[in-house]
Scaffold this active site. Structure first.
Site, short mmCIF file in Angstrom:
data_model
loop_
_atom_site.label_atom_id
_atom_site.label_comp_id
_atom_site.label_asym_id
_atom_site.label_seq_id
_atom_site.Cartn_x
_atom_site.Cartn_y
_atom_site.Cartn_z
N GLU A 1 -10.36 -3.30 -21.86
CA GLU A 1 -11.06 -4.03 -20.81
C GLU A 1 -11.85 -5.18 -21.44
O GLU A 1 -12.63 -4.98 -22.37
CB GLU A 1 -12.00 -3.10 -20.03
CG GLU A 1 -12.99 -3.80 -19.11
CD GLU A 1 -12.33 -4.74 -18.11
OE1 GLU A 1 -12.79 -5.89 -17.98
OE2 GLU A 1 -11.36 -4.32 -17.46
N GLY B 1 -5.23 -7.48 -12.33
CA GLY B 1 -5.53 -7.98 -10.99
C GLY B 1 -4.30 -8.45 -10.24
O GLY B 1 -3.17 -8.39 -10.75
N ARG B 2 -4.54 -8.90 -9.01
CA ARG B 2 -3.46 -9.34 -8.13
C ARG B 2 -3.87 -10.68 -7.51
O ARG B 2 -5.06 -10.97 -7.36
CB ARG B 2 -3.20 -8.30 -7.03
CG ARG B 2 -2.77 -6.95 -7.57
CD ARG B 2 -2.69 -5.89 -6.47
NE ARG B 2 -1.67 -6.19 -5.50
CZ ARG B 2 -0.39 -5.87 -5.63
NH1 ARG B 2 0.04 -5.23 -6.70
NH2 ARG B 2 0.49 -6.17 -4.69
N GLY C 1 -6.63 -3.79 -18.88
CA GLY C 1 -7.37 -3.88 -17.62
C GLY C 1 -8.02 -2.55 -17.29
O GLY C 1 -7.31 -1.55 -17.09
N ILE D 1 -6.81 -0.26 -10.75
CA ILE D 1 -5.39 0.04 -11.00
C ILE D 1 -5.21 0.63 -12.40
O ILE D 1 -4.54 1.66 -12.58
CB ILE D 1 -4.54 -1.24 -10.84
CG1 ILE D 1 -4.58 -1.71 -9.39
CG2 ILE D 1 -3.09 -0.97 -11.26
CD1 ILE D 1 -3.92 -3.07 -9.16
N GLY E 1 -9.91 -1.99 -14.57
CA GLY E 1 -10.28 -1.96 -13.15
C GLY E 1 -9.65 -0.76 -12.46
O GLY E 1 -9.17 0.18 -13.10
N CYS F 1 0.82 -1.21 0.00
CA CYS F 1 0.00 0.00 0.00
C CYS F 1 0.85 1.26 0.00
O CYS F 1 0.69 2.14 -0.84
CB CYS F 1 -0.93 0.00 1.20
SG CYS F 1 -1.93 1.50 1.32
N HIS G 1 -22.81 24.82 3.01
CA HIS G 1 -22.88 25.39 1.67
C HIS G 1 -21.72 26.38 1.49
O HIS G 1 -21.43 27.15 2.40
CB HIS G 1 -24.20 26.12 1.46
CG HIS G 1 -24.26 26.88 0.17
ND1 HIS G 1 -24.51 26.25 -1.03
CD2 HIS G 1 -24.08 28.21 -0.10
CE1 HIS G 1 -24.49 27.17 -2.00
NE2 HIS G 1 -24.24 28.35 -1.45
#
Length: 462
Positions: free
Chosen positions: A202, A269-270, A179, A183, A181, A41, A441
């Site tokens: 994708e 992906g991972r 990809g 990432i 997604g 991370c 506001h």
């Protein structure tokens, strides 16, 4: 007598949270980490990408500032300095993790761990090998990028997200991202902000296919306006080297096509990172690719536990942290205080996306009757000022009980607003209860009031 009560393998969000919480509750704890404290991370994932996106957003805003009277002469983006700043942030946070361990008197054992048997671990590091024993071993080793098993995916300029985050030696002219997604989209925003010709491929029918359909469709329209080529339903077949870069071949609606880039990012992906962690003959039970755990996070090996991406298909840092806290409290004989059913998720594109709970489609699939309240932020003052593109908020509630079940926010600062919906879901609140709070506001939050009012009216009209 064991060396420690708890030995944590991995110093990412889950591991560090578990270690610090267990130490605070009186346990003798040590942590093993082969790389930098903070894990993926901080050093190779979400924090690093957000730091890059901050730089590119500043550049993009200055470049487009003419529309609001801001003229930036001689503007340029220095890629080396941008990545150096990313490294500075990561190192600062990583050092902070190490400092917290020292303050909590938690030894940080540098090296790679191998679980030899229940309660015994070998750590191989710069200074050789040591063996450590512990009453409990917690695996928090996270996940690693997947590289497609297709021809050409091993070419030099076909990169994973971790490789790309090390920093290219120059700003690419063009980039193909496989990809669509989280990432892939965040890198698409970063590089397109800097003027790179970006193509996103994708395989499914929309961007961000795991989220609400409208989010992905709206994002595609916004990216196309930024001259990003978006190809959904694109099935990649192979990549090949050309004189000017890499050509990625794919089929879309049954027709062959291709995209060319100076480099290619494979962001599909991972997968759970546990290979090499167990000694021969010590085989944990799996659930698909992840380590199978019970309600106390224990694996099939007695005394060996797992949290985070290595044991969960929900690969989010805050999920790993929550599981780390829950594990530590259970291990120390306490009840877990975190509701693991309510998981917010965010995408740091522009405008930002934050979601939690159910979508319309998920509710329909589960035969749950829902009503939806919505606000398009076309008349929201802050949105008109900052002009991030079409923005909206949707909130769902159970049609019979009125309890809020989910929300999808696509607007600036969405990740900073989603927690009030998470709290509402966790506490079984209704739209009228959330409307008791006054919202300032001008703010993006005013649109949430409108979405809640729309939802409350629909519930009361039944």
């Amino acid at each position: 007598m064991f060396d420690y009560d708890l030995l944590v393998i991995g110093a990412g969000p889950g591991g560090q949270t578990a270690a610090l919480r267990a130490a605070k509750l009186g346990k003798r704890v040590a942590v093993v980490e082969a790389r930098e404290p903070g894990g993926t991370c901080v050093n190779r994932g979400c924090v690093s990408t957000k730091t890059l996106l901050h730089s590119s957003e500043l550049y993009r805003s200055a470049r487009e500032g003419v529309a609001v009277g801001v003229h930036a002469e001689g503007l340029r983006a220095d890629l080396g300095e941008i990545f150096q700043n990313k490294l500075r942030v990561a190192q600062t946070l990583s050092a902070g993790v190490e400092t917290m361990f020292k303050s909590a008197k938690i030894p940080l054992l540098r090296g790679r761990a191998k679980i030899l048997e229940p309660h015994r671990v070998r750590v191989t590091g710069p200074e050789g090998e040591i063996e450590v024993t512990a009453e409990a071993i917690l695996i928090a080793t996270g996940a690693e990028p997947i590289r497609l098993p297709l021809p050409g995916m091993d070419l030099p300029n076909v990169l994973t997200s971790e490789e790309l985050l090390q920093g290219p030696d120059h700003l690419y002219r063009s980039l193909v991202i496989i990809g669509g997604g989280v990432i892939g989209i965040e890198f698409a925003c970063f590089f397109s902000d800097l003027g790179v010709d970006v193509t996103v491929l994708e395989g499914l029918d929309r961007l961000l296919p795991m989220l609400d359909r409208e989010l992905g469709q709206n994002l595609a329209l916004i990216l196309k306006k930024k001259n990003v080529r978006v190809c959904t339903g694109a099935l990649v077949e192979r990549a090949e080297q050309t004189e000017t870069g890499i050509r990625v071949h794919f089929t879309m609606k049954g027709k062959p096509d291709f995209a060319e880039g100076e480099a290619v990012l494979c962001a599909v992906g991972r997968r759970a990172a546990w290979e090499g962690l167990f000694a021969e003959g010590l085989t944990p039970e799996l659930e698909g690719r992840i380590l199978k755990v019970n309600e106390r996070y224990e694996t099939s090996i007695p005394g060996v536990y797992a949290i985070g991406d290595v044991a969960s298909n929900t690969q989010l840092a805050h999920v790993a942290s929550a599981q780390g806290q829950a594990f530590a409290e259970l291990f120390c004989g306490q009840e877990s205080r975190v509701d693991m059913r309510v998981v917010p998720s965010c995408v740091y594109c522009r405008p930002e996306i934050a979601v939690v709970g159910l979508t319309d489609a998920e509710a329909k699939a589960r035969s749950i009757p829902v009503k939806t309240g919505k606000c398009v932020l076309g008349g929201n003052a802050r949105t008109l000022i900052e002009d991030p593109g079409r923005s909206f908020m949707k909130v769902l509630a159970h049609a019979e009980t009125g309890k809020i079940l989910g929300a999808q926010l696509m607007c600036l600062n969405a990740p900073d607003m989603i927690s009030q919906i998470s709290q509402a879901i966790a506490n079984g609140m209704t739209p009228r209860q959330l409307l008791l709070a006054m919202r300032p506001h001008p703010s993006f939050e005013e649109a949430l009031t409108e979405a809640l009012e729309d939802l409350a009216a629909k519930l009361e009209k039944q």
